[in-house]
Design an enzyme around this catalytic site. Structure first.
Site, PDB file in Angstrom:
ATOM      1  CD1 TRP A  99      -2.118  -2.266   1.740  1.00  0.00           C
ATOM      2  CD2 TRP A  99      -2.914  -1.308  -0.109  1.00  0.00           C
ATOM      3  NE1 TRP A  99      -3.077  -3.089   1.210  1.00  0.00           N
ATOM      4  CE2 TRP A  99      -3.584  -2.533   0.088  1.00  0.00           C
ATOM      5  CE3 TRP A  99      -3.252  -0.540  -1.228  1.00  0.00           C
ATOM      6  CZ2 TRP A  99      -4.567  -3.001  -0.787  1.00  0.00           C
ATOM      7  CZ3 TRP A  99      -4.234  -1.007  -2.093  1.00  0.00           C
ATOM      8  CH2 TRP A  99      -4.874  -2.215  -1.873  1.00  0.00           C
ATOM      9  CG  ASP A 166      -2.949   4.362   3.782  1.00  0.00           C
ATOM     10  OD1 ASP A 166      -3.971   4.248   4.482  1.00  0.00           O
ATOM     11  OD2 ASP A 166      -2.722   3.648   2.782  1.00  0.00           O
ATOM     12  CE  LYS A 190      -8.270  -2.056   4.585  1.00  0.00           C
ATOM     13  NZ  LYS A 190      -8.263  -3.431   4.135  1.00  0.00           N
TER      14      LYS A 190
END
Ligand code: PMP
Length: 356
Positions: A99, A166, A190
């Protein structure tokens, strides 16, 4: 059979969120209408949006001078929106895995990218330290929790240039010193909401650093001015996000979430270490994710990988197979995962060991 949900995302949410969502789908605020079918410009939804903003500020103790917005597009949209807005000449990134690389790839479209350090040499199984952040970078971006590889940055870095994180897979799992960041963003699917909404926390003064004209939907100023309603926002995911935030507040806030995350992950890592079959993917405890616990069979037992996944499935454990890019196993233990599920996983690991 009772299911234990270790899915990496979309992932388990509190029962409170499910129940309040069902109620609101049937009849939102006694309006006789479903939350799925009301105007985002209605007074009732305005109140949801306002409360989602204030509850985020409350939970993360966000100082004055920051805005909170809820957008569509996922964290992936932020990967290009950030450099589009803020990368004039050069930006610094820390390469900690899939990511982080997502952000790096997009940033390269807009300027020079200085990857200050990478843990690629060891399959992203550690967090790099002792690197230099160039002081002429427009910003420094990190991924605080590496959902796939299972590493986590558990401190709020001091950065000589504006810091962006992030936090898709660890937001609301620990207290954060927001003042150290100019921006925190994350897909919500999440730790606190169904898929469809992205949270962005941004320091208002950083908006003076926008380097080029930006299209409306990439313009943070527009989203802030319009209270996240420049266009139709993801109404239902925002409502569900608010319900989870309320549940976090009622449970004792992010300090309590952190306590629970430590308790869950300590237990699972201890069993991985004790069990003769398994080894953790991340060897340094300081770098281990509390959210996504990645582990493998030792080389001599490697052929049992499929058998262990099947064994967990038979016991109602869902989502234990590791990401296809790294293999092995991953137990995602987000805020809403009860200790009962952790205990069920540990029992399965012990029973599988006995069988071998
Ligand atoms: N960053 C991280 C840390 C993630 O875990 C994910 C999703 N797995 C993403 C970004 C991408 O998020 P989205 O699917 O919301 O674009």
């Amino acid at each position: 059979m009772k299911k234990h949900n270790f899915n990496p995302g979309p992932a388990i949410l509190p029962d409170y969120t499910y129940e309040k969502s069902i109620e609101a789908i049937k009849d939102f605020n006694n309006s006789g209408l479903s939350i799925l079918s009301i105007s985002h410009r209605s007074k009732d939804f305005d109140a949801v949006m306002d409360k989602a903003v204030t509850t985020t500020k409350q939970l993360l103790d966000i100082p004055e001078g920051y805005s909170v917005i809820f957008l569509g597009g996922g964290a992936t949209t932020q990967f290009f929106t950030i450099p589009y807005n803020f990368l004039g000449k050069k930006a610094a990134y820390l390469d900690t895995g899939t990511w982080a690389l997502g952000g790096i790839k997009e940033a390269k479209l807009y300027g020079e990218v200085d990857v200050v350090a990478s843990s690629k040499d060891k399959n992203y199984s550690y967090i790099p330290r002792n690197y230099t952040i160039p002081t002429d970078a427009d910003y420094f971006e990190i991924c605080s929790n590496n959902t796939i590889e299972g590493t986590e940055i558990l401190e709020d870095y001091d950065s000589p240039v504006p810091l962006i994180a992030d936090m898709s897979s660890d937001i609301f799992s620990r207290p954060v010193d927001v003042s150290k960041y100019v921006m925190i963003f994350g897909g919500a699917q999440k730790n606190f909401a169904p898929a469809g909404v992205t949270i962005v926390i941004i320091k208002d003064s950083f908006l003076d650093h926008v380097v080029r004209p930006v299209p409306t939907m990439c313009d943070y100023k527009v989203h802030i001015e319009k209270n996240s309603m420049k266009n139709t926002p993801p109404v239902f995911p925002i409502y569900a996000a608010l319900m989870t935030m309320e549940w976090i507040v009622d449970s004792g806030g992010v300090k309590e979430m952190e306590k629970r995350a430590i308790a869950r992950s300590d237990k699972v890592y201890a069993e991985i270490e004790r069990n003769k079959l398994f080894a953790p993917n991340v060897s340094d405890p300081a770098d281990r994710s509390r959210m996504n616990i990645t582990f493998n069979l030792l080389p001599e037992y490697k052929e049992l990988e499929g058998a262990f996944v099947d064994f967990t499935k038979e016991r109602g454990l869902v989502g234990i197979k590791g990401h296809r890019s790294v293999g092995g196993f991953r137990a995602s233990c987000y805020n809403a995962l009860p200790m009962e599920s952790v205990d069920a996983l540990i029992a399965a690991m012990k029973d599988f060991e006995k069988k071998i």
